[in-house]
Write a protein that holds these residues in place. Structure first.
Motif, short mmCIF file in Angstrom:
data_model
loop_
_atom_site.label_atom_id
_atom_site.label_comp_id
_atom_site.label_asym_id
_atom_site.label_seq_id
_atom_site.Cartn_x
_atom_site.Cartn_y
_atom_site.Cartn_z
N GLN A 20 106.33 48.36 52.00
CA GLN A 20 107.74 47.99 52.53
C GLN A 20 108.38 49.32 52.97
O GLN A 20 109.01 49.16 54.09
CB GLN A 20 108.39 47.25 51.56
CG GLN A 20 109.71 46.68 52.00
CD GLN A 20 110.35 46.09 50.56
OE1 GLN A 20 109.98 44.94 50.04
NE2 GLN A 20 111.60 46.33 50.13
N PHE A 24 109.47 49.90 56.87
CA PHE A 24 110.92 49.59 57.27
C PHE A 24 111.53 50.82 57.71
O PHE A 24 112.77 50.85 58.30
CB PHE A 24 111.72 48.92 56.06
CG PHE A 24 111.64 47.47 56.38
CD1 PHE A 24 112.36 46.87 57.03
CD2 PHE A 24 110.43 46.89 55.62
CE1 PHE A 24 112.55 45.18 57.00
CE2 PHE A 24 110.48 45.46 55.77
CZ PHE A 24 111.20 44.74 56.34
N GLU A 27 112.59 50.45 61.35
CA GLU A 27 113.74 49.69 61.30
C GLU A 27 114.91 50.37 61.18
O GLU A 27 115.99 50.41 61.92
CB GLU A 27 113.39 48.34 60.29
CG GLU A 27 112.50 47.45 60.96
CD GLU A 27 112.56 46.66 62.04
OE1 GLU A 27 113.78 46.10 62.23
OE2 GLU A 27 111.86 46.96 62.90
N ALA A 38 115.72 46.91 52.36
CA ALA A 38 114.44 46.97 52.24
C ALA A 38 113.91 48.47 51.99
O ALA A 38 112.79 48.63 51.37
CB ALA A 38 113.69 46.30 53.61
N ARG A 81 111.00 39.78 54.48
CA ARG A 81 110.41 41.17 54.11
C ARG A 81 108.78 41.27 54.67
O ARG A 81 107.93 41.67 53.81
CB ARG A 81 110.68 41.40 52.79
CG ARG A 81 112.08 41.77 52.34
CD ARG A 81 112.34 43.08 52.29
NE ARG A 81 113.88 42.94 52.41
CZ ARG A 81 114.80 43.22 51.21
NH1 ARG A 81 113.94 43.59 49.92
NH2 ARG A 81 115.77 43.50 51.12
N ALA A 83 106.07 43.15 56.06
CA ALA A 83 105.81 44.63 56.24
C ALA A 83 104.48 44.91 56.15
O ALA A 83 103.56 44.43 55.54
CB ALA A 83 106.72 45.34 54.85
N THR A 117 115.23 38.37 62.06
CA THR A 117 115.19 39.79 62.18
C THR A 117 116.46 40.09 63.25
O THR A 117 116.96 39.16 63.78
CB THR A 117 113.83 40.02 62.98
OG1 THR A 117 113.61 41.36 62.89
CG2 THR A 117 113.64 39.44 64.32
#
Length: 135
Positions: A20, A24, A27, A38, A81, A83, A117
């Motif tokens: 995760q 992330f 992101e 996250a 989540r 991932a 998202t």
């Protein structure tokens, strides 16, 4: 790759948290937000979440390469989540995880599924649209 998809469990928490956080980071760069949930979720928080979660993990050999979480809210499956390990992105793992978690949700009575998202997450938006989700 010998990918297997299976239900997520509490024993997966450490490895899921690692995937995760790795996933992330991109992101966080897109949104200029190093404090996104996250990335700041603790292992204890994740363990608590996984006790009742309908999510799935993707395993290649003995390595978890992807994870998705989900829970029921009435008949709505709330998916979150998703991932995928950065070195495994673009290999169809996200699609496989979404299919699997949707199946789990339907088995538990879900008639609809919802996820979210950000608009700047173009790869995520493309994946979700390919999977039949719409804005």
């Amino acid at each position: 790759m010998s990918l297997q998809i299976r239900p997520i469990g509490v024993d997966d928490a450490g490895e899921v948290l690692t995937v995760q956080r790795a996933a992330f980071v991109q992101e966080a760069l897109i949104y200029d937000d190093p404090d996104m949930p996250a990335l700041t979720q603790s292992l204890d928080e994740l363990v608590g979440e996984l006790r009742t979660n309908l999510g799935c993990v993707a395993v290649d050999g003995s390595r978890i390469v992807g994870a998705v979480r989900a829970r029921l809210d009435g008949r709505m499956l709330l998916i979150g989540r998703l991932a995928i390990a950065p070195d495994q992105q673009g290999e169809g793992i996200g699609s496989a995880l979404l299919d699997a978690v949707e199946d789990r949700g339907r088995d538990r009575g879900a008639t609809e599924a919802e996820l979210f998202t950000g608009r700047l997450s173009e790869a995520n938006v493309r994946l979700y649209e390919r999977q039949g989700y719409r804005e």
